[in-house]
Design a protein around this motif. Structure first.
Motif, PDB file in Angstrom:
ATOM      1  N   ARG A  68     -25.051 -84.342 -68.311  1.00  0.00           N
ATOM      2  CA  ARG A  68     -24.057 -84.537 -67.235  1.00  0.00           C
ATOM      3  C   ARG A  68     -22.763 -83.778 -67.520  1.00  0.00           C
ATOM      4  N   ALA A  69     -22.455 -83.593 -68.807  1.00  0.00           N
ATOM      5  CA  ALA A  69     -21.247 -82.846 -69.177  1.00  0.00           C
ATOM      6  C   ALA A  69     -21.425 -81.336 -68.968  1.00  0.00           C
ATOM      7  N   ARG A  70     -22.650 -80.888 -68.790  1.00  0.00           N
ATOM      8  CA  ARG A  70     -23.000 -79.483 -68.535  1.00  0.00           C
ATOM      9  C   ARG A  70     -22.437 -78.497 -69.559  1.00  0.00           C
ATOM     10  N   PRO A  71     -22.789 -78.691 -70.847  1.00  0.00           N
ATOM     11  CA  PRO A  71     -22.386 -77.674 -71.820  1.00  0.00           C
ATOM     12  C   PRO A  71     -23.230 -76.415 -71.596  1.00  0.00           C
ATOM     13  N   GLY A  72     -22.810 -75.319 -72.155  1.00  0.00           N
ATOM     14  CA  GLY A  72     -23.603 -74.104 -72.031  1.00  0.00           C
ATOM     15  C   GLY A  72     -24.940 -74.243 -72.745  1.00  0.00           C
ATOM     16  N   VAL A  73     -24.923 -74.894 -73.910  1.00  0.00           N
ATOM     17  CA  VAL A  73     -26.129 -75.074 -74.726  1.00  0.00           C
ATOM     18  C   VAL A  73     -26.185 -76.517 -75.216  1.00  0.00           C
ATOM     19  N   LEU A  74     -27.356 -77.118 -75.092  1.00  0.00           N
ATOM     20  CA  LEU A  74     -27.612 -78.427 -75.687  1.00  0.00           C
ATOM     21  C   LEU A  74     -28.771 -78.245 -76.654  1.00  0.00           C
ATOM     22  N   HIS A  98     -34.020 -81.307 -66.183  1.00  0.00           N
ATOM     23  CA  HIS A  98     -32.618 -81.580 -65.827  1.00  0.00           C
ATOM     24  C   HIS A  98     -31.690 -80.472 -66.323  1.00  0.00           C
ATOM     25  N   ALA A  99     -31.975 -79.948 -67.507  1.00  0.00           N
ATOM     26  CA  ALA A  99     -31.152 -78.867 -68.049  1.00  0.00           C
ATOM     27  C   ALA A  99     -31.256 -77.614 -67.172  1.00  0.00           C
ATOM     28  N   GLU A 100     -32.469 -77.293 -66.755  1.00  0.00           N
ATOM     29  CA  GLU A 100     -32.659 -76.119 -65.895  1.00  0.00           C
ATOM     30  C   GLU A 100     -31.895 -76.268 -64.583  1.00  0.00           C
ATOM     31  N   SER A 101     -31.960 -77.464 -63.993  1.00  0.00           N
ATOM     32  CA  SER A 101     -31.265 -77.652 -62.713  1.00  0.00           C
ATOM     33  C   SER A 101     -29.745 -77.693 -62.886  1.00  0.00           C
ATOM     34  N   ALA A 102     -29.270 -78.065 -64.099  1.00  0.00           N
ATOM     35  CA  ALA A 102     -27.828 -78.113 -64.350  1.00  0.00           C
ATOM     36  C   ALA A 102     -27.292 -76.800 -64.920  1.00  0.00           C
TER      37      ALA A 102
END
Length: 126
Positions: A68-74, A98-102
């Motif tokens: 939800r915080a949308r970092p560049g990399v998780l 979820h990462a792909e959509s964000a």
């Protein structure tokens, strides 16, 4: 006369009693996670312990919070995980979607965990 009584009369030992293993109760100590690195552009989450049906809700909550915080990399570091079950793989697949959509680049790192390496070999095929 029951079959069990009949066997005893004939002189045959009674069949062995087979017991199912007791279900494992959920434990708060089976899964740990901590943020090892956090900047505005990247977050590294280190996961330890077992990732199974009992512990995935906690892992999913941690991953959702960071996505939800949308970092560049998780980056998810699984190097200290000693069990990664099917429920854990489902959570990782969900996190990937979820990462792909964000617009977040998700990296799942098995580290030196044999359990994680084996499970992620299947993960890569999905």
């Amino acid at each position: 006369m029951t079959t069990h009584q009949r066997l005893r009369v004939v002189g045959v030992d009674s069949p062995p009693a087979h017991r199912l293993p007791s279900p494992r109760a959920p434990s708060d100590g089976d899964l740990g996670s901590r943020i090892r690195w956090k900047t505005s552009d990247a977050v590294v989450v280190e996961v330890t312990g077992e990732i199974d049906l009992c512990t995935v809700p906690r892992l999913a909550a941690v991953l959702d919070e960071h996505l939800r915080a949308r970092p560049g990399v998780l980056r998810i570091d699984l190097g200290k995980v000693w069990f990664l079950g099917a429920a854990g793989i489902r959570v990782l697949l969900r996190a990937r979607r979820h990462a792909e959509s964000a617009g977040v680049h998700l990296v799942v790192d098995p580290g030196g965990s044999r359990a994680a390496v084996r499970a992620l070999e299947l993960f890569d095929r999905l």
